[in-house]
Motif scaffolding. Structure first.
Motif, PDB file in Angstrom:
ATOM      1  N   VAL A   1      65.929  59.247  58.006  1.00  0.00           N
ATOM      2  CA  VAL A   1      66.115  58.374  56.841  1.00  0.00           C
ATOM      3  C   VAL A   1      67.512  57.755  56.883  1.00  0.00           C
ATOM      4  N   CYS A   2      68.514  58.537  57.220  1.00  0.00           N
ATOM      5  CA  CYS A   2      69.885  58.027  57.302  1.00  0.00           C
ATOM      6  C   CYS A   2      69.996  56.934  58.364  1.00  0.00           C
ATOM      7  N   ALA A   3      69.296  57.103  59.474  1.00  0.00           N
ATOM      8  CA  ALA A   3      69.306  56.080  60.523  1.00  0.00           C
ATOM      9  C   ALA A   3      68.696  54.777  60.010  1.00  0.00           C
ATOM     10  N   ARG A   4      67.652  54.883  59.203  1.00  0.00           N
ATOM     11  CA  ARG A   4      67.027  53.687  58.628  1.00  0.00           C
ATOM     12  C   ARG A   4      67.970  53.015  57.635  1.00  0.00           C
ATOM     13  N   ILE A   5      68.677  53.822  56.855  1.00  0.00           N
ATOM     14  CA  ILE A   5      69.653  53.269  55.906  1.00  0.00           C
ATOM     15  C   ILE A   5      70.756  52.550  56.673  1.00  0.00           C
TER      16      ILE A   5
ATOM     17  N   THR B   1      79.397  57.949  54.321  1.00  0.00           N
ATOM     18  CA  THR B   1      78.951  59.180  54.961  1.00  0.00           C
ATOM     19  C   THR B   1      77.502  59.361  54.545  1.00  0.00           C
ATOM     20  N   LEU B   2      76.595  59.213  55.487  1.00  0.00           N
ATOM     21  CA  LEU B   2      75.167  59.306  55.186  1.00  0.00           C
ATOM     22  C   LEU B   2      74.666  60.705  55.507  1.00  0.00           C
ATOM     23  N   ASN B   3      74.048  61.341  54.504  1.00  0.00           N
ATOM     24  CA  ASN B   3      73.444  62.657  54.688  1.00  0.00           C
ATOM     25  C   ASN B   3      72.357  62.835  53.640  1.00  0.00           C
ATOM     26  N   GLU B   4      71.801  64.044  53.549  1.00  0.00           N
ATOM     27  CA  GLU B   4      70.676  64.244  52.634  1.00  0.00           C
ATOM     28  C   GLU B   4      71.060  64.078  51.166  1.00  0.00           C
ATOM     29  N   GLU B   5      72.352  64.171  50.860  1.00  0.00           N
ATOM     30  CA  GLU B   5      72.821  64.016  49.480  1.00  0.00           C
ATOM     31  C   GLU B   5      73.023  62.550  49.101  1.00  0.00           C
TER      32      GLU B   5
ATOM     33  N   ASP C   1      71.367  54.104  45.730  1.00  0.00           N
ATOM     34  CA  ASP C   1      72.152  53.108  44.998  1.00  0.00           C
ATOM     35  C   ASP C   1      73.649  53.229  45.267  1.00  0.00           C
ATOM     36  N   SER C   2      74.105  54.382  45.782  1.00  0.00           N
ATOM     37  CA  SER C   2      75.532  54.561  46.043  1.00  0.00           C
ATOM     38  C   SER C   2      75.998  53.836  47.305  1.00  0.00           C
ATOM     39  N   VAL C   3      75.072  53.430  48.145  1.00  0.00           N
ATOM     40  CA  VAL C   3      75.439  52.729  49.377  1.00  0.00           C
ATOM     41  C   VAL C   3      75.148  51.236  49.305  1.00  0.00           C
ATOM     42  N   GLY C   4      74.732  50.784  48.137  1.00  0.00           N
ATOM     43  CA  GLY C   4      74.545  49.350  47.934  1.00  0.00           C
ATOM     44  C   GLY C   4      73.238  48.777  48.437  1.00  0.00           C
ATOM     45  N   LEU C   5      72.237  49.624  48.619  1.00  0.00           N
ATOM     46  CA  LEU C   5      70.930  49.106  49.027  1.00  0.00           C
ATOM     47  C   LEU C   5      70.238  48.447  47.843  1.00  0.00           C
ATOM     48  N   SER C   6      69.611  47.320  48.087  1.00  0.00           N
ATOM     49  CA  SER C   6      68.830  46.666  47.045  1.00  0.00           C
ATOM     50  C   SER C   6      67.496  47.390  46.899  1.00  0.00           C
TER      51      SER C   6
ATOM     52  N   SER D   1      60.610  57.114  41.839  1.00  0.00           N
ATOM     53  CA  SER D   1      61.618  58.009  41.267  1.00  0.00           C
ATOM     54  C   SER D   1      62.547  58.608  42.326  1.00  0.00           C
ATOM     55  N   VAL D   2      62.357  58.262  43.581  1.00  0.00           N
ATOM     56  CA  VAL D   2      63.192  58.765  44.672  1.00  0.00           C
ATOM     57  C   VAL D   2      64.595  58.171  44.541  1.00  0.00           C
ATOM     58  N   LYS D   3      65.592  59.049  44.519  1.00  0.00           N
ATOM     59  CA  LYS D   3      66.982  58.607  44.341  1.00  0.00           C
ATOM     60  C   LYS D   3      67.883  58.909  45.530  1.00  0.00           C
ATOM     61  N   THR D   4      67.556  59.976  46.284  1.00  0.00           N
ATOM     62  CA  THR D   4      68.412  60.390  47.399  1.00  0.00           C
ATOM     63  C   THR D   4      67.593  60.522  48.687  1.00  0.00           C
ATOM     64  N   VAL D   5      68.306  60.659  49.780  1.00  0.00           N
ATOM     65  CA  VAL D   5      67.655  60.890  51.071  1.00  0.00           C
ATOM     66  C   VAL D   5      66.797  62.156  50.995  1.00  0.00           C
ATOM     67  N   ALA D   6      67.343  63.224  50.419  1.00  0.00           N
ATOM     68  CA  ALA D   6      66.598  64.483  50.313  1.00  0.00           C
ATOM     69  C   ALA D   6      65.320  64.310  49.486  1.00  0.00           C
TER      70      ALA D   6
END
Length: 83
Positions: free
Chosen positions: A7-11, A23-27, A31-36, A62-67
């Motif tokens: 998922v982080c690689a896709r982001i 810093t991309l990880n499961e946490e 919205d914190s990385v500026g994805l639309s 309702s998905v908010k994080t990578v995890a």
């Protein structure tokens, strides 16, 4: 199976050169990385296609994080395997 690293690689791919600022990880919250919302939806749909599954729309929204996304994918895979 999808991992947090997948998922982080896709982001990172969506962010392009801006990915180095995060810093991309499961946490990581999307919205914190500026994805639309469109970029997030594209990531979700690509995972569905790759895993040949279909997420429940209300749960996917309702998905908010990578995890959260990894957990949803795992639960959806398990549910479709049991069906």
């Amino acid at each position: 199976m999808i991992t947090a690293e997948d998922v982080c690689a896709r982001i990172a791919k969506k962010l392009g050169g801006k990915a180095q600022a995060y810093t991309l990880n499961e946490e990581t919250a999307f919205d914190s990385v500026g994805l639309s919302s469109l970029q997030i939806a594209d990531i979700v749909y690509s995972i569905e296609d790759d895993l040949e599954i279909e997420f429940d729309e209300s749960r996917a929204a309702s998905v908010k994080t990578v995890a959260d996304l990894v957990k949803l994918a795992e639960e959806t895979q398990q549910g479709s395997a049991a069906a």
